[in-house]
Scaffold this motif. Structure first.
Motif, PDB file in Angstrom:
ATOM      1  N   UNK A 122     -10.004  19.369 -36.397  1.00  0.00           N
ATOM      2  CA  UNK A 122      -8.659  19.954 -36.337  1.00  0.00           C
ATOM      3  C   UNK A 122      -7.821  19.453 -35.162  1.00  0.00           C
ATOM      4  N   UNK A 123      -8.474  18.896 -34.161  1.00  0.00           N
ATOM      5  CA  UNK A 123      -7.758  18.473 -32.957  1.00  0.00           C
ATOM      6  C   UNK A 123      -8.011  16.996 -32.708  1.00  0.00           C
ATOM      7  N   UNK A 124      -6.972  16.263 -32.362  1.00  0.00           N
ATOM      8  CA  UNK A 124      -7.113  14.830 -32.091  1.00  0.00           C
ATOM      9  C   UNK A 124      -8.110  14.599 -30.963  1.00  0.00           C
ATOM     10  N   UNK A 125      -8.894  13.523 -31.094  1.00  0.00           N
ATOM     11  CA  UNK A 125      -9.907  13.230 -30.089  1.00  0.00           C
ATOM     12  C   UNK A 125      -9.282  12.990 -28.720  1.00  0.00           C
ATOM     13  N   UNK A 153      -6.645  14.466 -27.510  1.00  0.00           N
ATOM     14  CA  UNK A 153      -6.317  15.782 -26.962  1.00  0.00           C
ATOM     15  C   UNK A 153      -7.543  16.446 -26.354  1.00  0.00           C
ATOM     16  N   UNK A 154      -8.677  16.323 -27.032  1.00  0.00           N
ATOM     17  CA  UNK A 154      -9.918  16.914 -26.525  1.00  0.00           C
ATOM     18  C   UNK A 154     -10.331  16.264 -25.198  1.00  0.00           C
ATOM     19  N   UNK A 155     -10.187  14.942 -25.102  1.00  0.00           N
ATOM     20  CA  UNK A 155     -10.601  14.245 -23.882  1.00  0.00           C
ATOM     21  C   UNK A 155      -9.672  14.590 -22.719  1.00  0.00           C
ATOM     22  N   UNK A 156      -8.369  14.581 -22.976  1.00  0.00           N
ATOM     23  CA  UNK A 156      -7.406  14.939 -21.924  1.00  0.00           C
ATOM     24  C   UNK A 156      -7.665  16.364 -21.437  1.00  0.00           C
ATOM     25  N   UNK A 157      -7.839  17.279 -22.393  1.00  0.00           N
ATOM     26  CA  UNK A 157      -8.101  18.676 -22.032  1.00  0.00           C
ATOM     27  C   UNK A 157      -9.393  18.798 -21.242  1.00  0.00           C
ATOM     28  N   UNK A 158     -10.410  18.031 -21.636  1.00  0.00           N
ATOM     29  CA  UNK A 158     -11.683  18.082 -20.926  1.00  0.00           C
ATOM     30  C   UNK A 158     -11.554  17.672 -19.473  1.00  0.00           C
ATOM     31  N   UNK A 161     -18.405  14.040 -26.635  1.00  0.00           N
ATOM     32  CA  UNK A 161     -18.522  13.617 -28.028  1.00  0.00           C
ATOM     33  C   UNK A 161     -17.386  12.711 -28.478  1.00  0.00           C
ATOM     34  N   UNK A 162     -16.113  13.116 -28.313  1.00  0.00           N
ATOM     35  CA  UNK A 162     -15.034  12.239 -28.784  1.00  0.00           C
ATOM     36  C   UNK A 162     -14.991  10.894 -28.074  1.00  0.00           C
ATOM     37  N   UNK A 163     -15.352  10.834 -26.800  1.00  0.00           N
ATOM     38  CA  UNK A 163     -15.347   9.552 -26.091  1.00  0.00           C
ATOM     39  C   UNK A 163     -16.369   8.590 -26.684  1.00  0.00           C
ATOM     40  N   UNK A 164     -17.581   9.083 -26.915  1.00  0.00           N
ATOM     41  CA  UNK A 164     -18.618   8.241 -27.517  1.00  0.00           C
ATOM     42  C   UNK A 164     -18.223   7.829 -28.923  1.00  0.00           C
ATOM     43  N   UNK A 165     -17.704   8.769 -29.692  1.00  0.00           N
ATOM     44  CA  UNK A 165     -17.332   8.498 -31.077  1.00  0.00           C
ATOM     45  C   UNK A 165     -16.235   7.446 -31.168  1.00  0.00           C
ATOM     46  N   UNK A 166     -15.268   7.513 -30.277  1.00  0.00           N
ATOM     47  CA  UNK A 166     -14.163   6.547 -30.275  1.00  0.00           C
ATOM     48  C   UNK A 166     -14.682   5.136 -30.027  1.00  0.00           C
ATOM     49  N   UNK A 167     -15.549   4.980 -29.039  1.00  0.00           N
ATOM     50  CA  UNK A 167     -16.047   3.649 -28.679  1.00  0.00           C
ATOM     51  C   UNK A 167     -16.943   3.079 -29.770  1.00  0.00           C
ATOM     52  N   UNK A 168     -17.937   3.858 -30.205  1.00  0.00           N
ATOM     53  CA  UNK A 168     -18.876   3.353 -31.207  1.00  0.00           C
ATOM     54  C   UNK A 168     -18.181   3.051 -32.531  1.00  0.00           C
ATOM     55  N   UNK A 169     -17.204   3.859 -32.883  1.00  0.00           N
ATOM     56  CA  UNK A 169     -16.538   3.720 -34.177  1.00  0.00           C
ATOM     57  C   UNK A 169     -15.480   2.626 -34.188  1.00  0.00           C
ATOM     58  N   UNK A 199      -4.840   9.874 -21.593  1.00  0.00           N
ATOM     59  CA  UNK A 199      -3.560  10.131 -22.241  1.00  0.00           C
ATOM     60  C   UNK A 199      -3.009   8.921 -22.976  1.00  0.00           C
ATOM     61  N   UNK A 200      -3.510   7.717 -22.665  1.00  0.00           N
ATOM     62  CA  UNK A 200      -3.064   6.502 -23.334  1.00  0.00           C
ATOM     63  C   UNK A 200      -3.840   6.214 -24.619  1.00  0.00           C
ATOM     64  N   UNK A 201      -4.867   7.024 -24.910  1.00  0.00           N
ATOM     65  CA  UNK A 201      -5.597   6.848 -26.158  1.00  0.00           C
ATOM     66  C   UNK A 201      -4.706   7.197 -27.340  1.00  0.00           C
ATOM     67  N   UNK A 202      -4.905   6.556 -28.496  1.00  0.00           N
ATOM     68  CA  UNK A 202      -4.139   6.939 -29.681  1.00  0.00           C
ATOM     69  C   UNK A 202      -4.535   8.329 -30.142  1.00  0.00           C
ATOM     70  N   UNK A 203      -3.638   8.983 -30.820  1.00  0.00           N
ATOM     71  CA  UNK A 203      -3.896  10.354 -31.256  1.00  0.00           C
ATOM     72  C   UNK A 203      -5.068  10.472 -32.189  1.00  0.00           C
TER      73      UNK A 203
END
Length: 467
Positions: free
Chosen positions: A330-333, A335-340, A379-387, A450-454
């Protein structure tokens, strides 16, 4: 290994060895933090010697992760996983039996570090290959990342309890037992891709990359006690890393396969994700190292008392890591990383403010907040890189990803140790200054992320079954 067209179907136990492997490696990186006094007295060394062993363990992982990640293509992912577990187990036994600092460094810093570098890339490659859809992969990475975060956070608690109840040596026996359990599960795993021993291996690139990282971090460690030597090591380390990039470009120009393809560094999405991973582990290990050292050396808390305080961070990481797999629906990856990072910055600031407050429990709220922040973005950081890459690049990107993460862990302990000057009790402002550095890193991480794509796409569309 069979395939289906729409979704991944894996055996229920598939994630058990993968998550446990990440857990025990992260546990090993932090459990010694609460045993500094006990280990130094028993081994006839100093607290600085034990701290050096911890940093060398993390550095060995970072230096060997890329070269060993490439071996997964030649030897196969399952083979590297089992080989790494074996090397790690031998290192744990040697550490448990070590009569002095020298054998501890051999067992813990070198063999456990090398074993971790062998077994961790296959963990992330297998997760990427087994699960192809965003939600399934995010959920699986969430469990593995949660296991890693919990391992790092419970290291002080479990290590402290074992050390106080039995001996610090029993903590390494505990690791060896977990390794045996993982092996029993891992032998039943199936490798989605065949090994290709005919592929060339870039030995020169491995030496340049590993040597450059080792010398560079050694420079950070030396800055406090020997500024000139530290500066020289930093320059030499940077030169070796530059030589590595020049070498791999040369190989590509001649049509040969390098240790890492330069195209890996032309993916903006992956590059940003790698930076966030580095910052995350720098914060997690740096904070753990700093707070553990402060409570033991300055406030004279024992291992179990120090470990109990870290229960707050463990709880935070557990809750947010497990929730991350669902939140990504439900939330962009991004957004989760910035919030973290922002949440982690708040927690780190809280720890900064309680540095002069009597007692240990005032540290708990800050550690809880930090755990929540780090857990939600692992989780979202790992998922972004591997994917960001297809199957044929997973060996390279997995090794690079874990190397960058472990380099962050090395930076965290090295920077904190340098600021503290291995003499916390003699420098009252050491804790405050080190925590200020970590606050700055957390804020910097939020800016970079914050520079990551949504939204990030998942590379590949095929699915696999592990049965």
């Amino acid at each position: 290994m069979s395939t289906t067209s729409n979704r991944v179907v894996v055996a229920g136990w598939t994630l058990v060895p993968l998550a446990l492997a990440q857990f025990i490696c992260s546990f090993a990186g932090s459990n010694m933090n609460v045993m500094l006094n006990d280990m130094s007295k028993d081994l006839g060394t100093t607290v600085a010697g034990i701290q050096l062993s911890i940093t060398l363990f993390l550095l060995t992982m970072a230096a060997l992760m890329v070269p060993f990640g490439k071996l997964t293509d030649l030897l196969g992912r399952k083979t590297c996983l089992l080989l790494g577990l074996g090397v790690y187990g031998v290192g744990a036994v040697i550490s448990a039996l070590s009569p002095g600092l020298g054998l501890l460094i051999l067992g813990n810093s070198i063999l456990e570090g090398a074993g971790t570098a062998l077994l961790i890339p296959p963990v992330y490659i297998l997760v990427t290959l087994y699960w192809k859809d965003l939600q399934g992969r995010a959920r699986s990475f969430g469990l593995v990342s949660a296991a890693g975060g919990i391992g790092a956070a419970t290291g002080p608690l479990i290590g402290g309890w074992i050390c106080s109840a039995i001996s610090w040596r029993a903590a390494f026996v505990f690791q060896a037992i977990i390794i045996v359990v993982i092996i029993l599960f891992a032998v039943a795993l199936k490798d989605p891709l065949p090994a290709d021993p005919s592929r060339p291996y870039d030995t020169i690139g491995a030496v340049l990359s590993g040597g450059g990282l080792v010398v560079f971090v050694a420079g950070i460690l030396a800055i406090d006690t020997a500024p000139i030597l530290g500066f020289v090591l930093l320059v030499v380390g940077a030169a070796l890393i530059a030589a590595f990039f020049a070498w791999i470009r040369r190989l590509e120009r001649h049509g040969r396969e390098p240790l890492l393809a330069t195209s890996l560094f032309r993916n903006r999405l992956s590059n940003l994700g790698l930076v966030t991973q580095n910052f995350q582990w720098l914060l997690l290990m740096g904070i753990s190292f700093l707070v553990s050292s402060h409570l033991q050396v300055v406030r004279n808390y024992n291992a179990i008392e120090t470990g109990v305080i870290f229960t707050a961070a463990t709880l935070g990481i557990l809750v947010s890591s497990l929730a991350a797999g669902r939140l990504v629906k439900h939330i962009a990856q991004r957004t989760l990383i910035v919030a973290g990072f922002l949440i982690t910055a708040v927690g780190t600031l809280a720890l900064l403010l309680v540095g002069a407050v009597p007692g240990a429990w005032p540290f708990a709220p800050g550690l809880l907040i930090i755990g929540l922040g780090i857990g939600v973005m692992l989780t979202p950081s790992v998922n972004i890189v591997q994917s960001a890459f297809d199957e044929d690049r997973q060996g390279e990107i997995s090794g690079l990803s874990r190397s960058i993460s472990n380099l962050g862990s090395s930076f965290g302990t090295a920077i904190v140790a340098t600021v503290l000057g291995f003499g916390i009790g003699q420098r009252a402002d050491g804790y405050v200054l080190a925590m200020v550095v970590l606050v700055v890193v957390a804020i910097g991480g939020s800016i970079v992320s914050g520079f990551l794509p949504g939204r990030a796409k998942v590379a590949g569309t095929a699915t696999v079954t592990n049965g």
